[in-house]
Design an enzyme around this catalytic site. Structure first.
Site, PDB file in Angstrom:
ATOM      1  N   ASP A  90       0.831  -1.202   0.000  1.00 26.84           N
ATOM      2  CA  ASP A  90       0.000   0.000   0.000  1.00 26.84           C
ATOM      3  C   ASP A  90       0.867   1.255   0.000  1.00 26.84           C
ATOM      4  O   ASP A  90       0.569   2.233  -0.682  1.00 26.84           O
ATOM      5  CB  ASP A  90      -0.912   0.008   1.231  1.00 26.84           C
ATOM      6  CG  ASP A  90      -1.958  -1.096   1.175  1.00 26.84           C
ATOM      7  OD1 ASP A  90      -2.137  -1.675   0.084  1.00 26.84           O
ATOM      8  OD2 ASP A  90      -2.590  -1.377   2.206  1.00 26.84           O
TER       9      ASP A  90
ATOM     10  N   GLU B 200     -16.404   7.959   7.830  1.00 27.58           N
ATOM     11  CA  GLU B 200     -16.760   6.542   7.723  1.00 27.58           C
ATOM     12  C   GLU B 200     -15.484   5.697   7.651  1.00 27.58           C
ATOM     13  O   GLU B 200     -14.601   5.989   6.836  1.00 27.58           O
ATOM     14  CB  GLU B 200     -17.581   6.296   6.451  1.00 27.58           C
ATOM     15  CG  GLU B 200     -18.796   7.192   6.324  1.00 27.58           C
ATOM     16  CD  GLU B 200     -19.432   7.110   4.942  1.00 27.58           C
ATOM     17  OE1 GLU B 200     -19.167   6.118   4.222  1.00 27.58           O
ATOM     18  OE2 GLU B 200     -20.167   8.044   4.568  1.00 27.58           O
TER      19      GLU B 200
ATOM     20  N   LYS C 293     -12.881   3.294   6.405  1.00 30.49           N
ATOM     21  CA  LYS C 293     -12.651   2.823   5.032  1.00 30.49           C
ATOM     22  C   LYS C 293     -12.373   1.321   5.078  1.00 30.49           C
ATOM     23  O   LYS C 293     -11.290   0.891   5.476  1.00 30.49           O
ATOM     24  CB  LYS C 293     -11.480   3.582   4.411  1.00 30.49           C
ATOM     25  CG  LYS C 293     -11.252   3.275   2.938  1.00 30.49           C
ATOM     26  CD  LYS C 293     -10.150   4.171   2.361  1.00 30.49           C
ATOM     27  CE  LYS C 293      -9.895   3.841   0.901  1.00 30.49           C
ATOM     28  NZ  LYS C 293      -9.386   2.474   0.700  1.00 30.49           N
TER      29      LYS C 293
ATOM     30  N   ASP D  52     -11.407  -2.332   4.093  1.00 29.71           N
ATOM     31  CA  ASP D  52     -10.434  -2.909   3.161  1.00 29.71           C
ATOM     32  C   ASP D  52     -11.034  -4.174   2.556  1.00 29.71           C
ATOM     33  O   ASP D  52     -10.806  -5.293   3.026  1.00 29.71           O
ATOM     34  CB  ASP D  52      -9.132  -3.229   3.902  1.00 29.71           C
ATOM     35  CG  ASP D  52      -7.976  -3.497   2.941  1.00 29.71           C
ATOM     36  OD1 ASP D  52      -8.145  -3.264   1.734  1.00 29.71           O
ATOM     37  OD2 ASP D  52      -6.912  -3.937   3.401  1.00 29.71           O
TER      38      ASP D  52
ATOM     39  N   ARG E  93     -16.847  -3.112  -9.094  1.00 28.74           N
ATOM     40  CA  ARG E  93     -16.540  -1.786  -9.634  1.00 28.74           C
ATOM     41  C   ARG E  93     -15.866  -1.898 -10.992  1.00 28.74           C
ATOM     42  O   ARG E  93     -16.098  -1.082 -11.873  1.00 28.74           O
ATOM     43  CB  ARG E  93     -15.626  -1.017  -8.667  1.00 28.74           C
ATOM     44  CG  ARG E  93     -15.311   0.384  -9.178  1.00 28.74           C
ATOM     45  CD  ARG E  93     -14.643   1.242  -8.135  1.00 28.74           C
ATOM     46  NE  ARG E  93     -13.275   0.824  -7.862  1.00 28.74           N
ATOM     47  CZ  ARG E  93     -12.449   1.511  -7.094  1.00 28.74           C
ATOM     48  NH1 ARG E  93     -12.868   2.616  -6.497  1.00 28.74           N
ATOM     49  NH2 ARG E  93     -11.217   1.091  -6.886  1.00 28.74           N
TER      50      ARG E  93
ATOM     51  N   TYR F 180     -22.771   1.924   1.974  1.00 25.40           N
ATOM     52  CA  TYR F 180     -22.413   3.294   2.363  1.00 25.40           C
ATOM     53  C   TYR F 180     -22.753   4.374   1.346  1.00 25.40           C
ATOM     54  O   TYR F 180     -22.635   5.553   1.640  1.00 25.40           O
ATOM     55  CB  TYR F 180     -20.931   3.378   2.719  1.00 25.40           C
ATOM     56  CG  TYR F 180     -19.975   2.839   1.685  1.00 25.40           C
ATOM     57  CD1 TYR F 180     -19.780   3.468   0.459  1.00 25.40           C
ATOM     58  CD2 TYR F 180     -19.249   1.684   1.939  1.00 25.40           C
ATOM     59  CE1 TYR F 180     -18.902   2.970  -0.477  1.00 25.40           C
ATOM     60  CE2 TYR F 180     -18.346   1.182   1.009  1.00 25.40           C
ATOM     61  CZ  TYR F 180     -18.181   1.827  -0.195  1.00 25.40           C
ATOM     62  OH  TYR F 180     -17.307   1.330  -1.127  1.00 25.40           O
TER      63      TYR F 180
ATOM     64  N   LYS G 158      -5.820   8.081   4.675  1.00 22.99           N
ATOM     65  CA  LYS G 158      -5.238   6.751   4.821  1.00 22.99           C
ATOM     66  C   LYS G 158      -4.425   6.649   6.108  1.00 22.99           C
ATOM     67  O   LYS G 158      -3.741   7.591   6.514  1.00 22.99           O
ATOM     68  CB  LYS G 158      -4.329   6.435   3.618  1.00 22.99           C
ATOM     69  CG  LYS G 158      -5.034   6.481   2.263  1.00 22.99           C
ATOM     70  CD  LYS G 158      -6.022   5.354   2.069  1.00 22.99           C
ATOM     71  CE  LYS G 158      -5.334   4.044   1.768  1.00 22.99           C
ATOM     72  NZ  LYS G 158      -4.673   3.987   0.466  1.00 22.99           N
TER      73      LYS G 158
ATOM     74  N   CYS H  49      16.190 -21.631  31.018  1.00 24.61           N
ATOM     75  CA  CYS H  49      15.512 -21.940  29.763  1.00 24.61           C
ATOM     76  C   CYS H  49      14.057 -22.327  30.045  1.00 24.61           C
ATOM     77  O   CYS H  49      13.803 -23.212  30.869  1.00 24.61           O
ATOM     78  CB  CYS H  49      16.230 -23.086  29.054  1.00 24.61           C
ATOM     79  SG  CYS H  49      15.371 -23.667  27.573  1.00 24.61           S
TER      80      CYS H  49
ATOM     81  N   CYS I 150      13.777 -26.387  28.906  1.00 20.46           N
ATOM     82  CA  CYS I 150      14.441 -27.497  29.597  1.00 20.46           C
ATOM     83  C   CYS I 150      14.868 -27.164  31.021  1.00 20.46           C
ATOM     84  O   CYS I 150      15.290 -28.055  31.769  1.00 20.46           O
ATOM     85  CB  CYS I 150      15.653 -27.975  28.799  1.00 20.46           C
ATOM     86  SG  CYS I 150      17.049 -26.820  28.816  1.00 20.46           S
TER      87      CYS I 150
ATOM     88  N   CYS J 183      20.515 -20.659  26.305  1.00 20.20           N
ATOM     89  CA  CYS J 183      20.319 -21.870  27.099  1.00 20.20           C
ATOM     90  C   CYS J 183      21.587 -22.709  27.035  1.00 20.20           C
ATOM     91  O   CYS J 183      22.179 -22.895  25.967  1.00 20.20           O
ATOM     92  CB  CYS J 183      19.130 -22.651  26.546  1.00 20.20           C
ATOM     93  SG  CYS J 183      19.004 -24.341  27.150  1.00 20.20           S
TER      94      CYS J 183
ATOM     95  N   CYS K 133      18.404 -29.980  25.296  1.00 25.81           N
ATOM     96  CA  CYS K 133      17.244 -29.085  25.347  1.00 25.81           C
ATOM     97  C   CYS K 133      16.333 -29.423  24.173  1.00 25.81           C
ATOM     98  O   CYS K 133      16.743 -29.302  23.013  1.00 25.81           O
ATOM     99  CB  CYS K 133      17.688 -27.628  25.257  1.00 25.81           C
ATOM    100  SG  CYS K 133      16.311 -26.469  25.105  1.00 25.81           S
TER     101      CYS K 133
END
Length: 692
Positions: free
Chosen positions: A40, A121, A123, A125, A144, A232, A320, A414, A417, A432, A438
C-alpha cells in the site's frame, strides 16, 4: 530520488513512463489476481509522485496515466455490466494538515466560511460492489471493475446473508446501493486454518480472501467463504428521499442493510482528527480490516454543487492510515528458544493488518530492548513492518497503559528445559546451556535441516516436524531417513512415545501423502555440499557462506577433517569469513554431539563433491543482484541459486554497488531504495527473460 522541482523535462517523462508501467502491473495484480504486486505504501507513494510530476509538467500527462484510471481492465469469465453512474475512486490524503487543506478547498469552492458537517466513515479494506433493486427486489450485482464496466456477480452476492434480497418499508422503485464486501478477521483465520490443514494455499489477508471469494465463477464456493458487507452510498435512484449522508444511513438501516457502527458525524477538523486517532487505536479490536477514514460532506445539496473532478468527487476524500505502521495490543511476551540456544523474546499481538499483511507476532530483539522501551504485557504498541523486515515494536502508548502492569522479568533459566540461561559479557543475547539435551534446540535443528535452503523435504513442514518430535518419532536429523523402514515394520515403533504404529493412521494423512513423503526423503539421499553444510546449522553459516566453504574445500570429508584438526589457514583467507565466524565453525566440529549427528547422517546421505559450474559469460556474470518480495514462478532460494550459477553475487541489501533489484509481490523498502539510487529494477518475468 530527485526532488520534483529539480527534474528536467526528459527525466520527468521517463519517470512518468516508469510509474504508469508499475501501477498498471499493480492494478492487474490487485484487482484481477487478488495478489498485490506493490505494498500500500509503495502504491500510494507512486500515485502521489505521479500527480506531483503531472502538476509541474501538465504537457507530459500520458494517455495511460494512473490519474485517468479507476481499477483495472476486466477479466474474462464474467458477463460485463455497464454502470449507469460511474463507480469512481477517492482522492487520498495522509495527514491532518492535508485534511484541513481539503476542508478549506471545499469552503473556497462554495465561497463559504462557515463550518461544514462531514460524515466520517471507516474505510473498509474489501471489494466494492453495486446491488440494483427494482420495486424492492434485488435484480443485479456488479463489481466496480474499471469504474465504467463491472463484472456481473449477481449469483455470488445472493449467497451473502447480510445482503437483503427484498427491501422493506418505503423505498424508490429503482435503487442502486453500493458498498464493500469484506471477510471478517475471525472468518479469515478459520478459513486459513482449514486450508492449511487440507494442504491448500492460504490467503495473505482478509481483503485478498474476500476478493478471491466474491469473484468465483462457481457461486457455491462463494457461499462457503462466509462473506459480509457494509453499505455506504448509492448509484442510480429513481427518487432520492434523503437530504444528507446521515439520513441515507438511516434509510439503509430501515431497508435492512448493515451499516458501520463507527460512522460518525464531525463538525470541525478537530473532531475529524479526534475520530481518526480513536479509530487508529481501536482498529486492532475490530473484526474487520480498515485502512483509513473517508470524509464526505454531509449535505447532499452541497455535494451536488461541488460535483466531480475527472475521476474523484470534490466533496469526499480518503484519509489513509500509515501503511507500514499500526496500533495494537500486546497480549503476551513469550520466550522462543532457537537451535543455537538463543532466548528470543516475541510479542504475541492482537492480529492487525500492517501494509497488507496480517501481523500477529513481532520480534522484541533481546532483554535490553524490552527494558529500554519499557514494553509490558497488556500495553498498546505501535507495530512497524517495512518491506522484508520482520515486524517490530517501535513504541509504546504509555498513556493507554492498563493499571497494574508489571515490568517484564526476563528468565535466567531456559523455559523449555530448565537449564541455566547465560548471557556472556560482550553479548546482548542470553543462551540456554542445555545444548541438544534441550528439546527446543533439538527440534529447531530438525526444522532447520528440512528447510527450503537446506534439504528442502516436501511434506515435513514445521508443524509436522514439531508433532513428530514431541511424539518421539524424530530425535535427530538422521531419524528422517529411517522413517520409511520404521513405518513398514510396526514393531520398530514399539518403543516410541504414544505407540504410533503407521503414519497412514494419523489424522489428516493417507497412503498417498505418506508415499509422497517417503519419495521426497528418498530424493534427498544425495545432496549437494553447500546444502549439507547449511543444513548442519553451524552458527553464523548461512546459505551464502555454505556455498563459499564448498567452493574452497570441494569435498565435505576433507572440510570436516580440516576443521577437526583446526587447520584454519584456508578458512580465514576466504573473503567473507571473519575471525569470529571462523572460530564458530571450528568450535562446531570440536563438539562430540555435533560429530555424532554428522557421522550418523553420513550413513544415510551421500554428500556430492562441489564442482564449480558457474557460467562466466552470462548477462549476470560479475553483477550484484538483490531479490525482494514474493516470487511466483520459483522460490527465492531457487532464484538466488540461478543467479549465483550465472556468476552473480547475491546481496541482502541495496547499495550503490547493486546492479539489479528483482522484485516480486509485496516488495518492500529495497524496491524504493533501488528507485532512489537509479538502480535497474526487474520484475520476475523480466529476470527470467534476461537469464533465458
Amino acid at each position: 530520488m530527485k526532488e520534483i522541482k529539480d527534474l528536467s523535462k526528459e527525466e520527468a517523462e521517463r519517470e512518468l513512463e516508469y510509474i504508469a508501467k508499475e501501477m498498471a502491473k499493480s492494478d492487474i495484480a490487485y484487482y484481477q489476481k487478488d495478489n498485490p504486486y506493490l505494498t500500500d505504501a509503495q502504491y500510494d507513494s507512486l500515485k502521489r509522485r505521479n500527480e506531483e510530476i503531472e502538476a509541474r509538467f501538465p504537457e507530459l500527462v500520458r494517455s495511460d496515466s494512473p490519474s485517468k484510471k479507476v481499477g483495472a481492465p476486466l477479466q474474462s469469465g464474467f458477463k460485463k455490466v455497464p454502470h449507469r453512474f460511474p463507480m469512481l475512486s477517492l482522492g487520498d490524503v495522509f495527514s491532518i494538515e492535508e485534511v484541513e487543506d481539503f476542508v478549506q478547498s471545499v469552503k473556497r469552492f462554495l465561497n463559504s466560511a462557515k463550518e461544514l458537517d462531514f460524515m466520517a466513515e471507516p474505510k473498509i479494506d474489501g471489494l466494492s460492489f453495486s446491488a440494483r433493486y427494482e420495486k424492492g427486489r434485488f435484480v443485479q450485482g456488479a463489481t466496480r471493475g474499471d469504474g465504467v464496466l463491472g463484472e456481473d456477480i449477481t449469483e455470488n452476492l445472493k449467497t451473502i446473508k447480510e445482503l437483503p434480497q427484498t427491501l422493506s418499508g418505503d423505498f424508490p422503485d429503482i435503487l442502486e446501493v453500493r458498498g464493500e464486501v469484506y471477510m471478517k478477521k475471525s472468518d479469515f483465520f478459520a478459513l486459513n486454518e482449514k486450508y492449511e490443514a487440507e494442504g491448500k494455499k492460504t490467503f495473505a489477508n482478509p481483503r485478498n480472501a474476500a476478493a478471491g471469494s466474491l469473484r468465483q465463477l462457481d457461486p457455491k464456493i462463494t457461499a462457503e467463504r462466509n462473506l459480509s458487507i457494509f453499505a455506504y452510498t448509492w448509484g442510480e435512484v429513481s427518487k432520492r428521499v434523503w437530504d444528507s449522508q446521515a439520513d441515507f444511513f438511516n434509510h439503509l438501516k430501515a431497508w435492512g442493510f448493515p451499516i458501520n457502527e463507527h460512522n460518525h458525524l464531525c463538525r470541525s477538523v478537530k473532531e475529524i482528527d479526534e475520530n481518526f486517532q480513536h479509530l487508529m487505536e481501536i482498529r486492532a479490536d475490530l473484526d474487520y480490516d480498515i485502512d483509513g477514514v473517508v470524509y464526505k460532506v454531509n449535505d447532499i445539496a452541497l455535494q451536488e454543487r461541488l460535483g466531480f473532478l475527472t475521476r474523484t468527487p470534490r466533496w469526499a476524500v480518503a484519509h489513509k492510515f500509515p501503511a507500514e505502521q499500526a496500533i495494537t495490543r500486546l497480549n503476551e511476551i513469550r520466550i522462543q528458544v532457537g537451535r543455537t540456544g538463543a532466548l528470543t523474546p516475541v510479542a504475541n499481538l492482537e492480529p492487525i493488518n500492517v501494509g497488507g499483511v496480517i501481523v500477529a507476532h513481532a520480534t522484541l530483539h533481546n532483554e535490553d530492548e524490552i527494558k529500554r522501551k519499557d514494553i509490558r504485557e497488556g500495553d498498546y504498541v505501535i507495530v512497524q513492518r517495512a518491506g522484508d523486515v520482520i515486524p517490530q515494536i517501535v513504541g509504546v502508548l504509555k498513556d493507554k497503559r492498563p493499571e497494574g502492569t508489571k515490568e517484564f522479568a526476563f528468565p535466567t533459566t531456559c523455559p523449555i528445559c530448565g537449564a541455566h540461561a547465560i548471557r556472556e559479557e560482550d553479548e546482548a543475547i542470553r543462551r540456554c546451556t542445555g545444548g541438544l539435551s534441550c528439546p527446543a534446540q533439538a527440534k529447531e535443528r530438525i526444522i532447520h535441516f528440512v528447510s527450503k535452503e537446506a534439504f528442502d523435504i516436501t511434506g515435513l513442514g514445521d508443524s509436522i516436524v514439531e508433532d513428530f518430535f514431541n511424539e518421539g518419532i524424530l530425535h535427530t536429523p538422521a531419524d528422517i531417513f529411517t522413517l520409511e523402514e520404521r513405518n513398514d515394520d510396526a514393531s520398530l515403533f514399539a518403543e516410541q512415545k504414544g505407540s504410533v504404529l503407521h503414519l497412514e493412521q494419523r489424522n489428516g494423512w493417507g497412503k498417498k501423502s505418506v508415499d509422497n513423503l517417503f519419495k521426497a526423503i528418498q530424493a534427498k539421499r544425495t545432496i549437494s555440499m553447500p546444502r549439507f553444510i547449511y543444513a548442519l546449522g553451524i552458527p553464523q553459516v548461512g546459505a551464502a557462506t555454505a556455498l563459499l566453504l564448498a567452493k574452497n574445500y570441494n569435498n565435505f570429508n576433507h572440510f570436516m577433517a580440516e576443521m577437526q584438526n583446526k587447520q584454519t589457514e584456508l578458512l580465514v583467507s576466504i573473503d567473507g569469513i571473519g575471525a569470529n565466524m571462523a572460530t564458530d565453525i571450528v568450535e562446531f566440529f570440536q563438539e562430540a554431539h555435533n560429530l555424532n549427528i554428522i557421522n550418523e547422517l553420513l550413513q544415510y546421505v551421500k554428500v556430492e563433491d562441489y564442482i564449480d559450474d558457474t557460467i562466466s559469460d552470462s548477462p549476470l556474470s560479475g553483477k550484484t543482484v538483490v531479490f525482494t518480495g514474493t516470487l511466483e514462478q520459483m522460490t527465492r532460494s531457487e532464484a538466488k541459486a540461478k543467479a549465483q550459477k550465472l556468476g552473480a553475487k547475491v546481496a541482502g541489501s541495496v547499495s550503490a554497488k547493486t546492479d539489479y533489484v528483482i522484485i516480486g509481490a509485496d516488495a518492500g523498502s529495497k524496491a524504493s531504495k533501488a528507485q532512489e539510487l537509479g538502480i535497474k529494477i526487474l520484475s520476475e518475468t523480466e529476470f527470467l527473460e534476461l537469464i533465458k
